[in-house]
Design a protein around this motif. Structure first.
Motif, short mmCIF file in Angstrom:
data_model
loop_
_atom_site.label_atom_id
_atom_site.label_comp_id
_atom_site.label_asym_id
_atom_site.label_seq_id
_atom_site.Cartn_x
_atom_site.Cartn_y
_atom_site.Cartn_z
N GLU A 9 25.73 -40.64 -11.49
CA GLU A 9 24.55 -40.03 -12.09
C GLU A 9 24.34 -38.64 -11.50
OE1 GLU A 9 20.05 -41.35 -13.31
OE2 GLU A 9 21.13 -42.48 -11.80
N THR A 10 23.97 -37.71 -12.36
CA THR A 10 23.69 -36.35 -11.93
C THR A 10 22.36 -35.90 -12.52
OG1 THR A 10 24.90 -35.38 -13.78
CG2 THR A 10 26.14 -35.74 -11.75
N TRP A 11 21.82 -34.83 -11.92
CA TRP A 11 20.55 -34.29 -12.37
C TRP A 11 20.66 -32.77 -12.46
CZ3 TRP A 11 21.31 -38.12 -8.89
CH2 TRP A 11 20.70 -39.35 -9.16
N SER A 12 19.91 -32.20 -13.37
CA SER A 12 19.81 -30.74 -13.45
C SER A 12 18.72 -30.31 -12.47
CB SER A 12 19.42 -30.32 -14.87
OG SER A 12 18.07 -30.70 -15.13
N GLU A 15 15.37 -31.30 -13.86
CA GLU A 15 15.06 -32.73 -13.71
C GLU A 15 14.60 -33.06 -12.30
OE1 GLU A 15 18.09 -34.67 -17.03
OE2 GLU A 15 18.88 -34.11 -15.06
N LEU A 16 15.29 -32.50 -11.30
CA LEU A 16 14.88 -32.74 -9.91
C LEU A 16 13.49 -32.15 -9.65
CD1 LEU A 16 17.92 -32.26 -7.50
CD2 LEU A 16 16.82 -34.36 -8.25
N GLU A 19 10.93 -34.41 -11.23
CA GLU A 19 10.81 -35.70 -10.55
C GLU A 19 10.06 -35.58 -9.22
OE1 GLU A 19 13.59 -39.33 -8.89
OE2 GLU A 19 14.29 -38.14 -10.59
N VAL A 46 24.65 -28.71 -10.76
CA VAL A 46 24.66 -30.14 -11.03
C VAL A 46 24.41 -30.84 -9.70
CG1 VAL A 46 26.01 -32.10 -11.85
CG2 VAL A 46 26.28 -29.85 -12.93
N TYR A 47 23.31 -31.59 -9.65
CA TYR A 47 22.91 -32.26 -8.42
C TYR A 47 23.34 -33.72 -8.46
CZ TYR A 47 20.19 -28.09 -7.62
OH TYR A 47 19.82 -26.80 -7.42
N HIS A 48 23.92 -34.18 -7.37
CA HIS A 48 24.39 -35.56 -7.26
C HIS A 48 23.39 -36.36 -6.42
CE1 HIS A 48 28.29 -34.84 -9.17
NE2 HIS A 48 28.22 -33.64 -8.62
N LYS A 52 19.84 -35.48 -4.20
CA LYS A 52 18.55 -36.08 -4.51
C LYS A 52 17.95 -36.73 -3.26
CE LYS A 52 16.27 -39.05 -7.80
NZ LYS A 52 16.40 -40.05 -8.84
#
Length: 138
Positions: A9-12, A15-16, A19, A46-48, A52
């Motif tokens: 799963e990754t986040w932009s 998105e971070l 959240e 791209v955050y892993h 997070k």
């Protein structure tokens, strides 16, 4: 051909930010400080999961009043692979030190909360006395 690899799963950055209720600038600042290391896909970050978790630790450290340098040490300890004996002894010493600091902060907070409760009760009593005097003189 069937691919059995489970995608991670990754986040932009957006998105971070959403959240954790922080700005994009905040996340970029932590990245500049080396606290976060997103993958770059062209110009996109791209955050892993590691990023997070680290962001959560950084924000918790800020809420607890640690400086960014202190937070970096704590986050790096959380992230570190177990190493040689000297490294592990150092890490255990740092954990003991951090735990001691946090326990002192908890005592300070508890004491301050008790003092605030006493002041609040005194103010409430004074307010009730003033109101009853005003009502009696009306």
């Amino acid at each position: 051909m069937h691919n059995n690899r489970v995608p991670s799963e990754t986040w932009s950055i957006a998105e971070l930010a959403a959240e954790y209720d922080v700005t994009l600038r905040t996340i970029r600042f932590y990245e500049d400080r080396g606290l976060l290391t997103p993958e770059r896909r062209g110009t996109v970050r791209v955050y892993h999961a590691r990023d997070k978790v680290r962001l959560g630790l950084v924000l918790r450290g800020k809420r607890l009043g640690f400086s960014l340098d202190e937070i970096a040490k704590i986050v790096d300890m959380y992230d570190a692979e177990p190493g040689e004996e000297g490294q592990l002894v150092y890490l255990l010493d740092q954990i003991t030190h951090r735990r001691s600091e946090l326990e002192q902060r908890r005592r300070d907070i508890d004491e301050t909360l008790q003092e605030l409760s006493a002041v609040q009760a005194r103010c409430q009593a004074d307010l009730e006395t003033l109101r009853s005097r005003e009502a009696a003189s009306s």
